[in-house]
Scaffold this motif. Structure first.
Motif, PDB file in Angstrom:
ATOM      1  N   GLY A 206       0.804  -1.217   0.000  1.00 57.81           N
ATOM      2  CA  GLY A 206       0.000   0.000   0.000  1.00 57.81           C
ATOM      3  C   GLY A 206       0.833   1.260   0.000  1.00 57.81           C
ATOM      4  N   VAL A 207       1.921   1.271   0.766  1.00 57.14           N
ATOM      5  CA  VAL A 207       2.800   2.443   0.780  1.00 57.14           C
ATOM      6  C   VAL A 207       3.531   2.570  -0.552  1.00 57.14           C
ATOM      7  CG1 VAL A 207       4.768   3.546   1.909  1.00 57.14           C
ATOM      8  CG2 VAL A 207       3.067   2.344   3.287  1.00 57.14           C
ATOM      9  N   LYS A 208       3.928   1.446  -1.129  1.00 54.75           N
ATOM     10  CA  LYS A 208       4.629   1.485  -2.406  1.00 54.75           C
ATOM     11  C   LYS A 208       3.745   2.027  -3.531  1.00 54.75           C
ATOM     12  CE  LYS A 208       8.763  -0.100  -1.463  1.00 54.75           C
ATOM     13  NZ  LYS A 208      10.004   0.653  -1.743  1.00 54.75           N
ATOM     14  N   LYS A 209       2.434   1.851  -3.416  1.00 55.87           N
ATOM     15  CA  LYS A 209       1.544   2.428  -4.416  1.00 55.87           C
ATOM     16  C   LYS A 209       1.577   3.951  -4.359  1.00 55.87           C
ATOM     17  CE  LYS A 209      -1.799  -1.361  -4.761  1.00 55.87           C
ATOM     18  NZ  LYS A 209      -3.201  -1.776  -4.500  1.00 55.87           N
ATOM     19  N   ILE A 210       1.823   4.498  -3.168  1.00 55.00           N
ATOM     20  CA  ILE A 210       1.899   5.948  -2.997  1.00 55.00           C
ATOM     21  C   ILE A 210       3.267   6.469  -3.406  1.00 55.00           C
ATOM     22  CG2 ILE A 210       1.723   7.830  -1.323  1.00 55.00           C
ATOM     23  CD1 ILE A 210      -0.045   5.918   0.379  1.00 55.00           C
ATOM     24  N   ALA A 211       4.314   5.787  -2.974  1.00 55.16           N
ATOM     25  CA  ALA A 211       5.692   6.241  -3.221  1.00 55.16           C
ATOM     26  C   ALA A 211       6.536   5.049  -3.663  1.00 55.16           C
ATOM     27  CB  ALA A 211       6.264   6.887  -1.959  1.00 55.16           C
ATOM     28  N   PRO A 212       6.457   4.657  -4.931  1.00 58.20           N
ATOM     29  CA  PRO A 212       7.118   3.429  -5.392  1.00 58.20           C
ATOM     30  C   PRO A 212       8.631   3.414  -5.192  1.00 58.20           C
ATOM     31  CG  PRO A 212       5.551   4.241  -7.028  1.00 58.20           C
ATOM     32  CD  PRO A 212       5.682   5.307  -5.994  1.00 58.20           C
ATOM     33  N   GLU A 213       9.265   4.573  -5.258  1.00 56.21           N
ATOM     34  CA  GLU A 213      10.720   4.623  -5.195  1.00 56.21           C
ATOM     35  C   GLU A 213      11.259   4.827  -3.783  1.00 56.21           C
ATOM     36  OE1 GLU A 213      12.395   3.904  -7.895  1.00 56.21           O
ATOM     37  OE2 GLU A 213      10.471   3.733  -8.935  1.00 56.21           O
ATOM     38  N   LEU A 214      10.375   5.056  -2.821  1.00 54.87           N
ATOM     39  CA  LEU A 214      10.819   5.362  -1.460  1.00 54.87           C
ATOM     40  C   LEU A 214      10.983   4.087  -0.643  1.00 54.87           C
ATOM     41  CD1 LEU A 214      11.444   7.633   0.591  1.00 54.87           C
ATOM     42  CD2 LEU A 214       9.015   7.577   1.225  1.00 54.87           C
ATOM     43  N   ALA A 215      12.108   3.975   0.055  1.00 54.68           N
ATOM     44  CA  ALA A 215      12.339   2.821   0.919  1.00 54.68           C
ATOM     45  C   ALA A 215      11.400   2.865   2.122  1.00 54.68           C
ATOM     46  CB  ALA A 215      13.788   2.794   1.381  1.00 54.68           C
ATOM     47  N   ILE A 216      11.009   1.687   2.586  1.00 54.10           N
ATOM     48  CA  ILE A 216      10.172   1.563   3.778  1.00 54.10           C
ATOM     49  C   ILE A 216      10.995   0.915   4.873  1.00 54.10           C
ATOM     50  CG2 ILE A 216       8.106   0.509   4.771  1.00 54.10           C
ATOM     51  CD1 ILE A 216       6.898   0.563   1.942  1.00 54.10           C
ATOM     52  N   ALA A 217      11.078   1.582   6.007  1.00 53.51           N
ATOM     53  CA  ALA A 217      11.790   1.056   7.173  1.00 53.51           C
ATOM     54  C   ALA A 217      10.779   0.691   8.243  1.00 53.51           C
ATOM     55  CB  ALA A 217      12.781   2.097   7.711  1.00 53.51           C
ATOM     56  N   ASN A 218      11.023  -0.416   8.929  1.00 56.60           N
ATOM     57  CA  ASN A 218      10.189  -0.818  10.056  1.00 56.60           C
ATOM     58  C   ASN A 218      11.063  -1.141  11.248  1.00 56.60           C
ATOM     59  OD1 ASN A 218       7.739  -0.652   8.646  1.00 56.60           O
ATOM     60  ND2 ASN A 218       7.744  -2.808   8.089  1.00 56.60           N
ATOM     61  N   TYR A 219      10.612  -0.751  12.442  1.00 53.45           N
ATOM     62  CA  TYR A 219      11.235  -1.222  13.678  1.00 53.45           C
ATOM     63  C   TYR A 219      10.764  -2.663  13.903  1.00 53.45           C
ATOM     64  CZ  TYR A 219      12.471   3.539  15.245  1.00 53.45           C
ATOM     65  OH  TYR A 219      13.003   4.788  15.374  1.00 53.45           O
ATOM     66  N   MET A 220      11.591  -3.648  13.628  1.00 50.00           N
ATOM     67  CA  MET A 220      11.154  -5.036  13.623  1.00 50.00           C
ATOM     68  C   MET A 220      11.468  -5.799  14.906  1.00 50.00           C
ATOM     69  SD  MET A 220       9.567  -5.330  10.773  1.00 50.00           S
ATOM     70  CE  MET A 220       9.379  -7.090  10.527  1.00 50.00           C
ATOM     71  N   GLY A 221      12.294  -5.260  15.791  1.00 46.36           N
ATOM     72  CA  GLY A 221      12.644  -6.020  16.986  1.00 46.36           C
ATOM     73  C   GLY A 221      13.540  -7.185  16.623  1.00 46.36           C
ATOM     74  N   ASN A 222      13.208  -8.384  17.128  1.00 44.60           N
ATOM     75  CA  ASN A 222      13.967  -9.591  16.829  1.00 44.60           C
ATOM     76  C   ASN A 222      13.107 -10.493  15.956  1.00 44.60           C
ATOM     77  OD1 ASN A 222      15.386 -12.011  16.790  1.00 44.60           O
ATOM     78  ND2 ASN A 222      16.066 -11.830  18.907  1.00 44.60           N
TER      79      ASN A 222
END
Length: 365
Positions: A206-222
């Protein structure tokens, strides 16, 4: 910025964001909204909780002035592409043109420490207020010194109980996604506690549909731990979850009343998650959060690492192939100590020393 220059940031009391405690060893608390700067330090809550609680303030404290003779401005030509920085860098989420100089001087101060990448909270309350362009002020100042920004929108509005709602994200990214200082969008905070793999991939798409070229970072923990936990089914890591997956283990604590540094668990966390990324999503970057805070009320009695321990934490991350490294946090309201505190000058010198001894070696012509 020349050595000896007195900056506005150094003479003003820090504007500390209020944050929410998340309550477990693997948690990075979420920031509470701050719409007007306040020159105060937020007192930590007595008990960890996921529920927002009102913040209390103490007397203002002045930001420390660098004392080391080695604090010189980092020339643009020596900035490395290897991401090295701090989380929640500017202690406010809402600013106007009147704050530009303070932002400029603060980012220059961080650059003196060797910081080239920051995670920054941006206020979602500007949406619909006619102030959306104010987001660009901090990004413009970061671009001026070649500093990269991972933007976190707060408060977020991405989940309605059934599916993700991207309207707030779209309003934000429509303004900022093409800014040269923007490295990534910070999508989700500790999502593995809430969402399974299918949901995470839907959010990513869904985020890539808005900004296809922008990297997505997530705080993933372990991520490796969640895969093995029977409490959290269908948490298998794979492609289409995050372009930058940020993991951590906070090792500096008191154990049986004595200070301990759990180096083996830092290494284990990195090794297990490095293996996951390399095998299943080799294009994904794996970053590590280094601990720079004290939280006595935490069940593990977390403490601020010494400068020497900070160097050990970074060295392990480097040895285990972390693609980026962030100190967590610079400013945070729920901790007893944090990196921006006046008495943390030795820890800030360690940030600079690691930059000089390690990060600069990763520079490319």
């Amino acid at each position: 910025m020349k050595r000896g220059k007195t900056t506005q940031f150094q003479t003003l009391a820090p504007l500390i964001i209020g944050f929410l405690l998340a309550g477990c060893a693997a948690h990075t608390p979420s920031p509470a909204p701050l719409t007007t700067p306040a020159s105060s330090v937020v007192a930590p809550s007595a008990e960890a909780t996921h529920t927002p609680t009102p913040v209390q303030t103490t007397s203002p404290v002045s930001h420390p002035t660098p004392t080391s003779a080695n604090y010189e401005s980092t020339p643009e030509a020596t900035l490395t592409p290897y991401p090295y920085g701090v989380v929640y860098a500017y202690p406010a989420s809402d600013w106007t043109e009147a704050d530009r100089q303070a932002i400029r001087e603060h980012l220059e101060y961080l650059q003196e420490l060797g910081v080239n990448t920051i995670v920054q909270v941006f206020s979602s309350r500007l949406i619909g207020a006619g102030r959306e362009k104010d987001w660009l002020i901090l990004l413009d100042e970061a671009e001026r010194i070649n500093m990269r920004v991972i933007a976190r929108l707060w408060p977020p509005d991405d989940w309605n109980g059934r599916d993700f709602d991207f309207q707030t994200i779209k309003s934000f990214l429509t303004i900022v996604q093409d800014h040269p200082a923007l490295l990534a969008y910070m999508g989700l905070h500790e999502p593995l506690e809430q969402f399974d793999s299918d949901q995470l991939q839907r959010f990513y798409a869904g985020v890539k549909k808005i900004a296809p070229e922008l990297a997505i970072a997530n705080y993933m923990g372990n991520m490796a731990w969640f895969e093995e936990s029977p409490r959290f089914p269908n948490r298998d890591f794979g492609t289409g979850i995050c372009d930058i997956c940020i993991v951590w283990y906070y090792p500096a604590r008191y154990l049986h009343g004595e200070p301990a540094l759990e180096e083996d668990l830092v290494r284990e966390t990195l090794q297990e998650n490095r293996k996951l990324v390399d095998e299943r999503a080799p294009e994904t970057q794996l970053w590590f959060l280094g601990q720079t805070y004290t939280q006595h009320a935490h069940r593990r009695q977390l403490r601020m690492p010494t400068p020497e321990e900070m160097e050990t934490i970074y060295a392990i991350a480097e040895e285990e192939g972390a693609d980026g490294f962030l100190w967590y946090p610079w400013a945070h309201g729920n901790y007893d100590q944090m990196l921006s505190d006046p008495d943390m000058e030795p820890q800030r010198q360690a940030v600079r020393r690691i930059y000089e001894n390690h990060i600069l070696q990763k520079s490319t012509p």
